[in-house]
Each structure stands twice: as C-alpha cells, then as structure tokens.
Scaffold this motif. Structure first.
Motif, PDB file in Angstrom:
ATOM      1  N   GLY A 212      39.351  42.670  41.257  1.00 51.27           N
ATOM      2  CA  GLY A 212      38.894  42.353  39.915  1.00 51.27           C
ATOM      3  C   GLY A 212      39.973  42.511  38.861  1.00 51.27           C
ATOM      4  N   GLU A 213      41.044  43.215  39.218  1.00 53.70           N
ATOM      5  CA  GLU A 213      42.121  43.490  38.263  1.00 53.70           C
ATOM      6  C   GLU A 213      43.359  42.636  38.520  1.00 53.70           C
ATOM      7  OE1 GLU A 213      44.481  47.423  36.491  1.00 53.70           O
ATOM      8  OE2 GLU A 213      42.932  47.648  38.034  1.00 53.70           O
ATOM      9  N   PHE A 214      43.630  42.330  39.794  1.00 57.81           N
ATOM     10  CA  PHE A 214      44.822  41.571  40.161  1.00 57.81           C
ATOM     11  C   PHE A 214      44.451  40.423  41.100  1.00 57.81           C
ATOM     12  CE2 PHE A 214      46.121  46.061  39.660  1.00 57.81           C
ATOM     13  CZ  PHE A 214      47.005  45.941  38.595  1.00 57.81           C
ATOM     14  N   ASN A 215      45.219  39.338  41.027  1.00 57.24           N
ATOM     15  CA  ASN A 215      45.048  38.226  41.963  1.00 57.24           C
ATOM     16  C   ASN A 215      45.869  38.515  43.213  1.00 57.24           C
ATOM     17  OD1 ASN A 215      43.453  36.909  40.099  1.00 57.24           O
ATOM     18  ND2 ASN A 215      45.102  35.593  39.347  1.00 57.24           N
ATOM     19  N   ILE A 216      45.193  38.877  44.290  1.00 62.64           N
ATOM     20  CA  ILE A 216      45.862  39.345  45.501  1.00 62.64           C
ATOM     21  C   ILE A 216      45.471  38.474  46.691  1.00 62.64           C
ATOM     22  CG2 ILE A 216      46.161  41.282  47.106  1.00 62.64           C
ATOM     23  CD1 ILE A 216      45.320  43.154  44.809  1.00 62.64           C
ATOM     24  N   ILE A 217      46.468  38.126  47.491  1.00 64.62           N
ATOM     25  CA  ILE A 217      46.236  37.562  48.820  1.00 64.62           C
ATOM     26  C   ILE A 217      46.781  38.572  49.818  1.00 64.62           C
ATOM     27  CG2 ILE A 217      46.953  35.809  50.485  1.00 64.62           C
ATOM     28  CD1 ILE A 217      44.972  34.650  48.600  1.00 64.62           C
ATOM     29  N   ASP A 218      45.915  39.110  50.642  1.00 58.55           N
ATOM     30  CA  ASP A 218      46.354  40.063  51.668  1.00 58.55           C
ATOM     31  C   ASP A 218      46.502  39.331  52.993  1.00 58.55           C
ATOM     32  OD1 ASP A 218      46.854  42.724  52.823  1.00 58.55           O
ATOM     33  OD2 ASP A 218      44.987  42.305  53.879  1.00 58.55           O
ATOM     34  N   ALA A 219      47.705  39.360  53.542  1.00 61.79           N
ATOM     35  CA  ALA A 219      47.986  38.592  54.755  1.00 61.79           C
ATOM     36  C   ALA A 219      47.101  39.019  55.918  1.00 61.79           C
ATOM     37  CB  ALA A 219      49.463  38.744  55.135  1.00 61.79           C
ATOM     38  N   GLN A 220      46.869  40.307  56.049  1.00 62.37           N
ATOM     39  CA  GLN A 220      46.048  40.782  57.154  1.00 62.37           C
ATOM     40  C   GLN A 220      44.595  40.351  56.991  1.00 62.37           C
ATOM     41  OE1 GLN A 220      46.309  44.725  59.304  1.00 62.37           O
ATOM     42  NE2 GLN A 220      44.639  45.171  57.889  1.00 62.37           N
ATOM     43  N   ALA A 221      44.045  40.486  55.786  1.00 61.29           N
ATOM     44  CA  ALA A 221      42.658  40.093  55.551  1.00 61.29           C
ATOM     45  C   ALA A 221      42.459  38.615  55.820  1.00 61.29           C
ATOM     46  CB  ALA A 221      42.252  40.434  54.123  1.00 61.29           C
TER      47      ALA A 221
END
Length: 241
Positions: A212-221
């Motif tokens: 909700g605070e940062f735009n994140i792409i997590d490679a593992q997820a």
C-alpha cells in the motif's frame, strides 16, 4: 510420484523455506491431497554465486548447479524452480543441460510489471551485487521495453547489509532497514516500481506488507504465482486480477 515439480534451493535456505511457505499459503487446499506435489532440494553447500562473480578465482557454482539439474532430471519433473536470482546468471547453460523446462525468475518478475503497473517505465532493481553485475535484470527489462535503474554505492551497501548481515547471517528481518531502502528508492531514484530481485528480500516481502506504500514486484512471489498456474491451481492471493 506423478505431476510434480522440483525446487532447487539452498541459496539460501531461509529463502527456500520462504518460497515453499508462500507456495503452500497461496494454494487453494482444504485437505492434504489438495496441495501440490513437489521435491525440495536444499543444496546449501553450493558455492556463493555473488562471491564467484566478483572473484572468478573462487569455486564456480555452475558445475554444482548443472550437476543437480542432471541428477534430478532423471526423476522427470514437470519443471524446475530455482529460488535464487543470482543463480540465473547460469540459466542458459543449466537449460542446455536438460530437456525439463526451468522457470526464469527474473523474466517472470519483469513480465509481471505490465500486469500490475501497466504505465510504469522506469524500474529500480534491488539485488545482490552479483545479480547487478551479471545484468540479468537489465537485459530482461530492456528486452521488454523498460528502463532499469540500479542503486548507487551507498544504497547498494544498505541492500548488501540487509541481505547478508541481517537475513543470511543473523536471521534478522530488519523492518526498519527494509523500509528505509524502499523509501530511498521512492525518494531518490525516481522509479515507478521496485523489483525485489533477491530471495532474501522476498523473505521480508512475505513478512511485511508494504504494497500500500510502495509499488513492489517481488520476483519470488511472481514465480510462486507462475508455478501455481503451471500446476493448474488457483492462486489465493492473485494480485493480477
């Protein structure tokens, strides 16, 4: 066993545990038989990938990785998952050593940008120095039309400390440092999205919800998501809908 895949892990062990935990948590299962069939190989003694990339006089992990691929290909899994971003430096040679498909974690992560943040163009990559030096994310980002941005020296030192001293060495999921790094990216690097390109960072992503605070792409997820799709399972935490 039929209809299974193989996880080649141990790089590091906590990251492999995180991958398995995330996979099981996101599987729609109401009884034992609803979970996926898989084999976990925790080859913890594979030489450090980043240390070799920085110093080629050290033991090369490629031989051990390819040996594992060949051995476990004999069991005929549907595909391999390697929950270590830096190991994908050896992807082409690993894939040449088997007819079994190997999921490409950095490629999957970059493909997910368009699904989650369709207007993004400038992408930050947080990873080990080894992953940064190999350019595996830069190549994938450029191939898919994005601009990849890497940390400056001071920020990379913070990332290194979080990965190695905090998570790997002390099993400490340092929220303050993790949040500080993401804030630095948002404030100083002028990027719309941050890719977490290290599975130790994925452990933090799984533990602390900062979407909700940062735009994140997590490679593992994202690799967990792809794994579930390939195995014909619904992803209970599908953020792509």
């Amino acid at each position: 066993m039929e209809n299974f895949f193989t996880i080649l892990g141990g790089m590091g062990t906590l990251a492999t545990e995180s991958f398995v935990h995330t996979l099981n948590r996101r599987t729609d299962a109401h009884r034992d038989q609803d979970y996926l069939n898989y084999i976990v190989v925790n080859h913890a003694t594979i030489p450090d990938r980043t240390e070799f990339i920085k110093n080629p006089s050290l033991e090369n992990p490629e031989e051990k990785l390819i040996e594992d691929i060949k051995i476990h290909s004999q069991l005929a899994p549907e595909f391999f998952v390697i929950p270590c971003n830096t190991a994908h430096y050896y992807f082409e040679e690993m894939q040449k050593s088997t007819k079994i498909p190997i999921l490409h974690m950095p490629r999957i992560a970059v493909e997910a940008i368009g699904e989650n943040f369709p207007t993004a163009k400038r992408i930050a990559v947080l990873a080990t120095e080894g992953t940064i030096l190999t350019g595996v994310y830069r190549e994938e980002l450029e191939a898919q039309g994005y601009e990849g941005v890497i940390p400056d020296e001071a920020l990379q030192e913070k990332v290194n400390r979080l990965i190695y001293q905090e998570v790997k060495e002390n099993k400490n999921l340092n929220f303050e440092l993790y949040h500080e790094i993401l804030a630095d990216v948002a404030l100083k690097m002028d990027c719309e999205v941050t890719i977490l390109g290290c599975t130790e960072l994925s452990v933090l992503y799984e533990t602390y919800d900062l979407a909700g605070e940062f735009n994140i792409i997590d490679a593992q997820a994202e690799t967990v998501h792809r794994t579930l799709l390939m195995m014909g399972k619904e992803d209970l935490l599908d953020e792509h809908k």
